[in-house]
Design an enzyme around this catalytic site. Structure first.
Site, PDB file in Angstrom:
ATOM      1  N   ARG A  58       0.855  -1.182   0.000  1.00  5.81           N
ATOM      2  CA  ARG A  58       0.000   0.000   0.000  1.00  5.81           C
ATOM      3  C   ARG A  58       0.891   1.232   0.000  1.00  5.81           C
ATOM      4  O   ARG A  58       1.800   1.348   0.824  1.00  5.81           O
ATOM      5  CB  ARG A  58      -0.885   0.008   1.249  1.00  5.81           C
ATOM      6  N   TYR A  69      -2.828  11.653   6.097  1.00 11.49           N
ATOM      7  CA  TYR A  69      -3.169  10.258   6.355  1.00 11.49           C
ATOM      8  C   TYR A  69      -2.083   9.283   5.892  1.00 11.49           C
ATOM      9  O   TYR A  69      -1.659   9.306   4.749  1.00 11.49           O
ATOM     10  CB  TYR A  69      -4.501   9.858   5.707  1.00 11.49           C
ATOM     11  N   ASP A 118      -5.040   3.924  -0.234  1.00  8.59           N
ATOM     12  CA  ASP A 118      -6.191   4.194   0.639  1.00  8.59           C
ATOM     13  C   ASP A 118      -6.525   5.681   0.568  1.00  8.59           C
ATOM     14  O   ASP A 118      -5.700   6.524   0.945  1.00  8.59           O
ATOM     15  CB  ASP A 118      -5.826   3.786   2.078  1.00  8.59           C
ATOM     16  N   HIS A 155      -9.100   7.027   2.114  1.00 13.26           N
ATOM     17  CA  HIS A 155      -9.611   7.356   3.448  1.00 13.26           C
ATOM     18  C   HIS A 155     -10.819   8.301   3.425  1.00 13.26           C
ATOM     19  O   HIS A 155     -10.856   9.308   4.137  1.00 13.26           O
ATOM     20  CB  HIS A 155      -8.492   7.897   4.344  1.00 13.26           C
ATOM     21  N   GLU A 197      -9.012   2.101  -2.011  1.00  6.45           N
ATOM     22  CA  GLU A 197      -9.796   1.817  -0.811  1.00  6.45           C
ATOM     23  C   GLU A 197     -10.510   3.069  -0.320  1.00  6.45           C
ATOM     24  O   GLU A 197      -9.923   4.159  -0.342  1.00  6.45           O
ATOM     25  CB  GLU A 197      -8.827   1.316   0.263  1.00  6.45           C
ATOM     26  N   GLU A 236     -13.986  -0.975   6.291  1.00  6.10           N
ATOM     27  CA  GLU A 236     -13.314  -1.068   7.600  1.00  6.10           C
ATOM     28  C   GLU A 236     -14.105  -0.375   8.706  1.00  6.10           C
ATOM     29  O   GLU A 236     -13.926  -0.696   9.874  1.00  6.10           O
ATOM     30  CB  GLU A 236     -11.872  -0.531   7.530  1.00  6.10           C
ATOM     31  N   ARG A 259     -13.556  -4.928   3.561  1.00 10.32           N
ATOM     32  CA  ARG A 259     -12.437  -4.615   4.458  1.00 10.32           C
ATOM     33  C   ARG A 259     -12.735  -4.919   5.920  1.00 10.32           C
ATOM     34  O   ARG A 259     -11.979  -4.507   6.809  1.00 10.32           O
ATOM     35  CB  ARG A 259     -12.099  -3.118   4.305  1.00 10.32           C
ATOM     36  N   GLU A 318      -4.380  -7.425   5.282  1.00 13.70           N
ATOM     37  CA  GLU A 318      -3.530  -6.255   5.559  1.00 13.70           C
ATOM     38  C   GLU A 318      -2.605  -6.558   6.740  1.00 13.70           C
ATOM     39  O   GLU A 318      -3.020  -7.185   7.712  1.00 13.70           O
ATOM     40  CB  GLU A 318      -4.409  -5.043   5.898  1.00 13.70           C
ATOM     41  N   TRP A 356     -11.535  12.219   7.744  1.00 19.51           N
ATOM     42  CA  TRP A 356     -10.106  11.904   7.950  1.00 19.51           C
ATOM     43  C   TRP A 356      -9.732  10.627   7.234  1.00 19.51           C
ATOM     44  O   TRP A 356     -10.483   9.725   7.131  1.00 19.51           O
ATOM     45  CB  TRP A 356      -9.778  11.756   9.440  1.00 19.51           C
TER      46      TRP A 356
HETATM   47  O1  EZ4 Z   1      -7.365   4.459   9.542  1.00 20.35           O
HETATM   48  O2  EZ4 Z   1      -6.857   1.652  11.627  1.00 20.35           O
HETATM   49  O3  EZ4 Z   1      -6.591   0.612   5.964  1.00 20.35           O
HETATM   50  N1  EZ4 Z   1      -6.261   1.014   7.032  1.00 20.35           N
HETATM   51  C1  EZ4 Z   1      -6.669   2.149   7.621  1.00 20.35           C
HETATM   52  C2  EZ4 Z   1      -6.234   2.382   9.049  1.00 20.35           C
HETATM   53  C3  EZ4 Z   1      -7.339   3.095   9.848  1.00 20.35           C
HETATM   54  C4  EZ4 Z   1      -7.104   2.973  11.331  1.00 20.35           C
HETATM   55  C5  EZ4 Z   1      -8.308   3.487  12.110  1.00 20.35           C
HETATM   56  O4  EZ4 Z   1      -8.216   3.108  13.438  1.00 20.35           O
HETATM   57  O5  EZ4 Z   1      -7.383   2.910   6.996  1.00 20.35           O
HETATM   58  O6  EZ4 Z   1      -5.064   3.107   9.094  1.00 20.35           O
HETATM   59 CO    CO Z   2      -8.233   1.890   5.272  1.00 18.53          CO
END
Ligand code: EZ4
Ligand code: CO
Length: 405
Positions: A147, A159, A213, A215, A239, A265, A286, A342, A405
């Site tokens: 990643r 991030y 990712d 996010h 992701e 997730e 996820r 992961e 975030w």
């Molecule tokens: O932001 O685990 O794919 N992994 C992620 C992680 C999450 C954190 C949140 O607690 O996006 O880094």
């Molecule tokens: Co993630």
């Protein structure tokens, strides 16, 4: 076999973890992970104050009945706090059942579907050069899927990049009385990421699988543009390209790009996927054992996903304890719909408290052959690492508006 005690331990061997220990009248101890990053004490109270007193006296073997008792019986269903608490109970009971059977948990889940469990690692850097060093490091460790996260010029590190000095830089939770804050801008991000992929492909060639990712930060149409712009570099997936609450959004993304998509997730049950899975709007789920009602909850999601050729990609950040990771590995090795796991490596102090039976070598895991889950929790070691208040960062746009975030 009856439950005689249920104890909750919050410890911080480098980061916070919530652990449930369930003891039976014949002396077996099962462990469960209930860690919810930045909201640990809410789950600890849910377990301690509302679940533990009801667990004592129940049949430790009745996993499904107990799952339904806490899911349906509470009236207030779902939600991250509830489902992390149920997950801890469920995993501890599976651990007990497998220990009683004298088998590693994956044997009770149907036995092996595969020889090894492929994992992807994390690479990150403040700029492309630093990212390339990090990718190289992961390749040397044997990962063939990585990643990639990188600082965006003109933005805060952001991030997947920033962290506490002396800790892995991808650890996002930071100890302190308040969350740290970051600033972010979609325009500069969308212009920069294709250059990052171009550079990494040039240096590392076509074979390495690259993941990224987002996010939850883009609008659906921005996410669609990102997907199209990355197609020449054939990412393994993108992701969380947009917020996860409105699943309709993923239709727009899907209609515009062939880049595989991953999400889930932050979900905590099968019903969170009622649109994404049957409409085949994603390629990977996820969900982690810890955040989706345990082994029982996650297997339900994966059976449903499998009907639509959607595969698993269990969330495996540092905020899932070695207990949660071990539970995941037993599912990974046994479930037909496995995709990838992961792996954000825990720091060494974590293993002072958690003695693990799983192993990792050259980009692949083995769940180990110990009876049960294979993780032993050392309570006296945990007591040396008390809870430390820590939060995930808060993200803002350049003008100060709070953003995802
Ligand atoms: O932001 O685990 O794919 N992994 C992620 C992680 C999450 C954190 C949140 O607690 O996006 O880094
Ligand atoms: Co993630």
């Amino acid at each position: 076999m009856n439950i005689v005690s249920a104890e909750v331990v919050v410890c911080s061997p480098g980061r916070n973890f919530v652990t449930l220990l369930v003891t039976t009248d014949d002396g077996l101890v099962g462990v469960g992970d209930a860690t919810l990053n930045g909201r640990e004490l809410a789950v600890a109270s849910y377990l301690q104050d509302h679940i533990a007193p009801l667990l004592v006296g129940r049949d430790a073997q009745a996993i499904e009945g107990t799952w339904q008792y806490f899911y349906r019986g509470a009236y207030w269903r779902r939600g991250p706090v509830t489902m992390a608490a149920i997950a801890a109970v469920d995993v501890a009971l599976w651990d007990i059942k497998a220990q009683a059977a004298g088998m590693p948990l994956y044997q009770l889940l149907g036995g092996r579907s595969r020889e090894t469990i492929r994992a992807y690692g994390h690479a990150h850097g403040r700029d492309i050069a630093e990212l390339a060093d990090s990718v190289r490091e992961r390749k040397e460790q044997g990962f063939d899927a990585v990643r990639v996260q990188v600082g965006i010029p003109g933005n805060d590190p952001g991030y997947g990049i920033s962290g506490t000095p002396g800790k892995p830089r991808y650890e996002p939770a930071i100890a302190g009385p308040r969350p740290t804050e970051e600033r972010w801008d979609a325009g500069s991000y969308l212009r920069f990421i294709p250059k990052v992929f171009e550079n990494i492909r040039q240096e590392f060639g076509d074979e390495l699988d690259l993941l990224h990712d987002v996010h939850h930060r883009l609008t659906p149409i921005e996410a669609a543009r990102l997907g199209k712009s990355l197609e020449p570099y054939h990412p393994f997936w993108l992701e969380d390209v947009t917020v996860a609450e409105n699943q309709q959004s993923m239709r727009t993304v899907r209609e515009h790009t062939t880049v595989p998509l991953a999400m889930g997730e932050t979900y905590n049950s099968l019903v969170d996927y009622l649109q994404l899975i049957p409409e085949q709007l994603i390629d990977y789920v996820r969900s982690a054992v810890t955040h989706s009602g345990g082994v029982t909850g996650l297997r339900r999601i994966l059976d449903f996903a499998a009907v639509y050729q959607i595969r698993s990609a269990a969330h495996g950040p540092t905020d899932i304890s070695p207990i949660g990771l071990a539970a995941s590995l037993h599912i990974d090795v046994s479930h037909h719909a496995f995709g990838i796991q992961e792996y954000m490596q825990h720091e060494e102090t974590v293993f002072d408290v958690f003695d693990v039976g799983y192993s990792f070598d050259r980009g692949a895991f083995q769940p180990g052959e110990r009876a049960g889950l294979g993780v032993v929790f050392d309570q006296s070691a945990a007591a040396k690492h008390p809870y430390k208040q820590a939060y995930l960062p808060v993200n803002r746009l350049r003008d100060g508006t709070v953003h995802d975030w």
